[in-house]
Design a protein around this motif. Structure first.
Motif, PDB file in Angstrom:
ATOM      1  N   LYS A 209     -19.922  33.611  62.534  1.00 50.04           N
ATOM      2  CA  LYS A 209     -19.628  33.771  63.961  1.00 50.04           C
ATOM      3  C   LYS A 209     -18.215  33.251  64.210  1.00 50.04           C
ATOM      4  O   LYS A 209     -17.896  32.115  63.829  1.00 50.04           O
TER       5      LYS A 209
ATOM      6  N   TRP B 108     -15.058  31.729  66.034  1.00 53.98           N
ATOM      7  CA  TRP B 108     -14.673  30.811  67.122  1.00 53.98           C
ATOM      8  C   TRP B 108     -13.155  30.979  67.308  1.00 53.98           C
ATOM      9  O   TRP B 108     -12.368  30.526  66.492  1.00 53.98           O
ATOM     10  N   GLN B 109     -12.795  31.692  68.368  1.00 56.40           N
ATOM     11  CA  GLN B 109     -11.419  32.149  68.537  1.00 56.40           C
ATOM     12  C   GLN B 109     -10.525  31.072  69.170  1.00 56.40           C
ATOM     13  O   GLN B 109     -10.858  30.536  70.232  1.00 56.40           O
TER      14      GLN B 109
ATOM     15  N   ASP C  79     -11.070  26.182  72.047  1.00 58.15           N
ATOM     16  CA  ASP C  79     -11.887  26.227  73.257  1.00 58.15           C
ATOM     17  C   ASP C  79     -13.199  25.507  72.924  1.00 58.15           C
ATOM     18  O   ASP C  79     -14.090  26.076  72.281  1.00 58.15           O
TER      19      ASP C  79
ATOM     20  N   ASP D  19     -15.641  24.468  74.798  1.00 54.24           N
ATOM     21  CA  ASP D  19     -16.870  24.980  75.435  1.00 54.24           C
ATOM     22  C   ASP D  19     -17.409  26.156  74.628  1.00 54.24           C
ATOM     23  O   ASP D  19     -18.621  26.297  74.433  1.00 54.24           O
ATOM     24  N   ALA D  20     -16.476  27.008  74.191  1.00 58.88           N
ATOM     25  CA  ALA D  20     -16.909  28.162  73.392  1.00 58.88           C
ATOM     26  C   ALA D  20     -17.583  27.681  72.106  1.00 58.88           C
ATOM     27  O   ALA D  20     -18.596  28.243  71.671  1.00 58.88           O
TER      28      ALA D  20
ATOM     29  N   ASP E  68     -21.076  26.561  72.701  1.00 57.98           N
ATOM     30  CA  ASP E  68     -22.001  27.692  72.858  1.00 57.98           C
ATOM     31  C   ASP E  68     -22.382  28.302  71.512  1.00 57.98           C
ATOM     32  O   ASP E  68     -23.476  28.844  71.353  1.00 57.98           O
ATOM     33  N   LEU E  69     -21.461  28.228  70.551  1.00 59.09           N
ATOM     34  CA  LEU E  69     -21.716  28.877  69.255  1.00 59.09           C
ATOM     35  C   LEU E  69     -22.573  28.032  68.311  1.00 59.09           C
ATOM     36  O   LEU E  69     -23.280  28.559  67.457  1.00 59.09           O
TER      37      LEU E  69
END
Ligand code: PLP
Length: 374
Positions: A125, A127-128, A141, A143-144, A147-148
């Motif tokens: 997955k 994570w940008q 990020d 928060d991102a 979430d992952l």
């Protein structure tokens, strides 16, 4: 999972020795053996007398102690020496990943870990990182990431300093990543191969070492130290994990080259290490302004966030042509090699290495300018 070629390495492996100017490298102009050994007759004799035998297969104690000294509290037992940073990443992922695992991978990224974990059956997955011109970096990020990361996350893989953006995570950000991993019992694989190649500070980028229960560092001498031909990398982590990696290593390259182990032990002696990293930083600081001047003459069409570390620039262009096509034209019509953003899954970008000799860099940039004009 059908085999997915490692696009960037395939591109470089195929062409890097068949162009006039290679700007696809992400490290600095390599040292020669002569430069590494300086004028020290005893050392030269010791190197010449080095028996070309199998050395201790996880690296000699002398070398592992030198590596361990880079990580507070580590001993030689926390370290395994590998054939380059690439093998370190391979051993860690092969050891940890099982089919069905989830792995969160920082993007953009040297895509080796991405490809390996997929090959081992995991669900990767992305994570940008976020391009943030105001902050002057590609920033994480958090928060991102929160979430992952979940119960199925086996591993969070980061590359810090980052290939290709040259951005670095702060100590606080690393602590947060560590806390998220600990919450779900995940490992953190931190590829820190550009650490020590900082452009604007003498301070090394903070390491992930010690910031999470299951932090494992991969690194080596290929980038910040300018010694890719030694093919020396390492894994630093919990002794249990390192030993499991060592078991797998028996099925791969078995042991480091005796000569490389000897030379790497010398390169990591503290005074030598400071000298070598000083050389790298001097090259980066001489060459980056050449890049910056060149970019200034392309204002409006080429933009970038200045890298904090590493010898590469992640360049956004606005010429409306696919990055692989552009790099193919640069190669065939101008004999200069860059890395297309496509290889990172980010078309519209180019990666330009600026660690080579300055005249070569200028020559390469002139060729790229000519192609972009066309
Ligand atoms: C982030 C990263 N890790 C590992 C490697 C591979 O390093 P080595 O040449 O030491 O195997 C590279 C090479 O470009 C890299 O960029």
């Amino acid at each position: 999972m059908p085999f997915e070629p490692f696009l960037m390495e395939r591109w470089q492996s195929t062409w890097e020795n068949h162009v006039d100017v290679n700007l696809s490298e992400s490290g600095v102009e390599p040292l020669t053996v002569d430069e590494l050994l300086e004028e020290d007759p005893d050392l030269r004799r010791a190197v010449l007398e080095q028996p070309l035998r199998y050395v201790q297969t996880n690296g000699t104690t002398a070398l592992r102690e030198r590596v361990a000294a880079l990580y507070p509290g580590a001993t030689a037992d926390h370290v395994e020496v590998t054939t380059g940073g690439a093998e370190a990443n391979q051993m860690v992922t092969w050891t940890l990943i099982e089919p069905g695992d989830e792995v969160v991978v920082m993007l953009p990224n040297y895509m080796q870990v991405w490809g390996l974990v997929r090959a081992y059956g995991a669900d990767a997955k992305g994570w940008q990182l976020v391009e943030d011109g105001d902050a002057g970096r590609w920033r994480p990020d958090m928060d991102a990431l929160a979430d992952l990361v979940g119960e199925r996350t086996k591993l969070i893989a980061i590359c810090n300093p980052n290939n290709p953006t040259g951005s670095c995570l702060t100590a606080d950000e690393l602590d947060l990543i560590g806390a998220m991993a600990d919450r779900v019992g995940a490992y953190v694989l931190a590829d820190e191969i550009y650490r020590g190649a900082e452009l604007t500070t003498e301070e090394e980028t903070p390491s992930m070492w010690g910031r999470s229960e299951r932090a494992v560092i991969t690194s080596g001498l290929s980038k910040a130290y300018g010694l890719p031909g030694l093919r020396v990398g390492w894994i630093a982590g919990q002794t249990d994990l390192v030993n499991r990696c060592w078991e797998r290593h028996d099925y791969a390259t078995i042991a480091p080259s005796a000569l490389s182990d000897r030379l790497a032990t010398h390169a990591l002696e503290p005074t030598q290490r400071a000298r070598i990293l000083g050389r790298t930083r001097a090259i980066l600081r001489e060459n980056y302004p050449v890049m910056a001047d060149w970019l200034a003459s392309h204002e409006g069409t080429l933009t970038h966030v200045p890298p904090a570390a590493g010898a590469m620039l992640w360049l956004r262009y606005s010429h409306g042509v696919n990055s692989s096509e552009l790099c193919e034209r640069l190669r065939t019509e101008h004999s200069v090699l860059l890395v297309p953003g496509d290889h990172y899954g980010m078309d519209g970008f180019l990666r330009i290495g600026f660690g080579s000799e300055v005249e070569e860099l200028k020559d390469g940039l002139a060729r790229v300018a000519a192609a972009l004009r066309a």
